[in-house]
Write an enzyme that holds these catalytic residues in place. Structure first.
Site, PDB file in Angstrom:
ATOM      1  N   VAL A  78       0.856  -1.184   0.000  1.00  0.00           N
ATOM      2  CA  VAL A  78       0.000   0.000   0.000  1.00  0.00           C
ATOM      3  C   VAL A  78       0.894   1.238   0.000  1.00  0.00           C
ATOM      4  CG1 VAL A  78      -1.852  -1.207   1.208  1.00  0.00           C
ATOM      5  CG2 VAL A  78      -0.213   0.142   2.523  1.00  0.00           C
ATOM      6  N   LYS A  79       0.347   2.333  -0.495  1.00  0.00           N
ATOM      7  CA  LYS A  79       1.127   3.573  -0.622  1.00  0.00           C
ATOM      8  C   LYS A  79       0.673   4.512   0.495  1.00  0.00           C
ATOM      9  CE  LYS A  79       2.615   6.689  -4.365  1.00  0.00           C
ATOM     10  NZ  LYS A  79       3.984   6.191  -4.551  1.00  0.00           N
ATOM     11  N   THR A  80       1.413   4.520   1.568  1.00  0.00           N
ATOM     12  CA  THR A  80       1.013   5.258   2.762  1.00  0.00           C
ATOM     13  C   THR A  80       2.085   6.260   3.168  1.00  0.00           C
ATOM     14  OG1 THR A  80       0.251   5.012   5.049  1.00  0.00           O
ATOM     15  CG2 THR A  80       1.900   3.453   4.292  1.00  0.00           C
ATOM     16  N   TYR A 106       7.061   6.513   3.931  1.00  0.00           N
ATOM     17  CA  TYR A 106       8.009   7.198   3.046  1.00  0.00           C
ATOM     18  C   TYR A 106       9.148   7.876   3.800  1.00  0.00           C
ATOM     19  CZ  TYR A 106       6.134   6.075  -1.446  1.00  0.00           C
ATOM     20  OH  TYR A 106       5.789   5.378  -2.585  1.00  0.00           O
TER      21      TYR A 106
END
Length: 309
Positions: free
Chosen positions: A160-162, A166
């Site tokens: 998932v891109k959370t 990052y």
């Protein structure tokens, strides 16, 4: 280029179009303290068939999947987000740009549990050239293997891109830039190649293509999927669940990054070791040309990937 130098003046937030400077959030917003946001990065291109957003549907799939992982109710339908995005671009006369949807737990309480915190949804768009530099598309970039490792999917989900995750990418990328490199490559906990801080990694050896899969703790990029599709259509054998050791990077015939921001960018050296002949390789060049042919609509292939303005 800073935002104040760009000709952008509008943000969509929670169903409303706001002036850029009015699109604010409270300092006690849950996501600011705990990284509890999910986001996407995608592009619109000024194509030969008119301005179009590239692979919007797939990015929305991943946005909603990411929100599900964080038990987050986005509160807006895919159709509403699509319409808002198209209107946002139209209001700002943007025909080629980067688009950032982000959903995050907002301001209500500040325990680790988001509790009754509302979910805010924001859409922004601005002109943004190739992430690693226009000249990098032809000349390639110099990278280093970061000392920071990619977290494992058993620790926090990597599919998932959370926002919070990052930090790992920022640490790796800034380490590389402090040491005079353009970008980093990050290894996983086993010491094999995972990905770049914001890109997937591809390797070419003996005419075959290798890229790491989800088992290596990567985010399966949409540009990654695009390049795999284009490569297979051109007859290449693609190993899309490859295990790539650090040593294989140095002896590869070719290496390149893919990503919505980076697009298709060659890697010319790793840790000061020249890759191939130290320039963009022939397979990379062919796939890069195929990618730009598609996104600029110089071909009728894959019209299903485009949402036209």
């Amino acid at each position: 280029m800073g935002f104040d130098e760009m000709d952008v003046d509008t943000i969509w937030k929670n169903g409303e179009f706001l002036d850029w400077e009015d699109a604010t959030t409270h300092v006690l917003t849950h996501a600011l303290h705990y990284g509890s946001g999910v986001f996407e990065g995608l592009r619109a291109y000024e194509t030969e068939q008119g301005p179009a957003i590239f692979r919007l549907e797939e990015h929305l799939d991943r946005l909603f999947d990411s929100a599900k992982m964080y038990d987050m109710d986005i509160g807006h339908s895919r159709e509403e987000i699509t319409e808002a995005t198209l209107e946002l671009l139209d209001r700002q006369d943007l025909t080629s740009c980067y688009i950032r949807p982000i959903a995050y737990y907002g301001y209500e309480s500040l325990g680790v549990s988001p509790g009754d915190c509302p979910t805010d949804l924001v859409l922004a768009a601005w002109p943004w050239g190739t992430y690693l530099g226009e000249e990098a598309l032809e000349e390639g970039v110099d990278v280093m293997v970061s000392s920071w490792r990619k977290h494992a999917s058993s620790q926090v989900p990597t599919n998932v891109k959370t926002t919070g995750l990052y930090v790992n990418s920022m640490l790796a990328g800034e380490e590389a830039r402090r040491n005079g490199y353009v970008e980093a490559i990050v290894l996983n906990k086993e010491g094999n190649v995972a990905e770049g801080p914001g890109e997937n990694v591809f390797m070419v050896n003996d005419g075959e293509i290798y890229t790491t899969g989800q088992a290596q703790s990567i985010l399966e990029g949409i540009t990654r999927d695009t390049v795999i599709t284009l490569a297979e259509e051109r007859g290449y054998t693609v190993h899309d669940e490859a295990v790539i050791s650090r040593g294989q990077l140095y002896t590869a015939d070719e290496l390149f990054f893919t990503g919505s921001a980076a697009e298709v960018t060659p890697i010319r050296s790793v840790d000061d070791t020249e890759i191939g002949n130290g320039s963009r390789g022939p397979v990379t060049e062919e796939l890069q040309e195929a990618f730009f042919e598609v996104i600029e609509r110089r071909t009728d292939d894959h019209d299903e990937w485009f949402t036209y303005l």
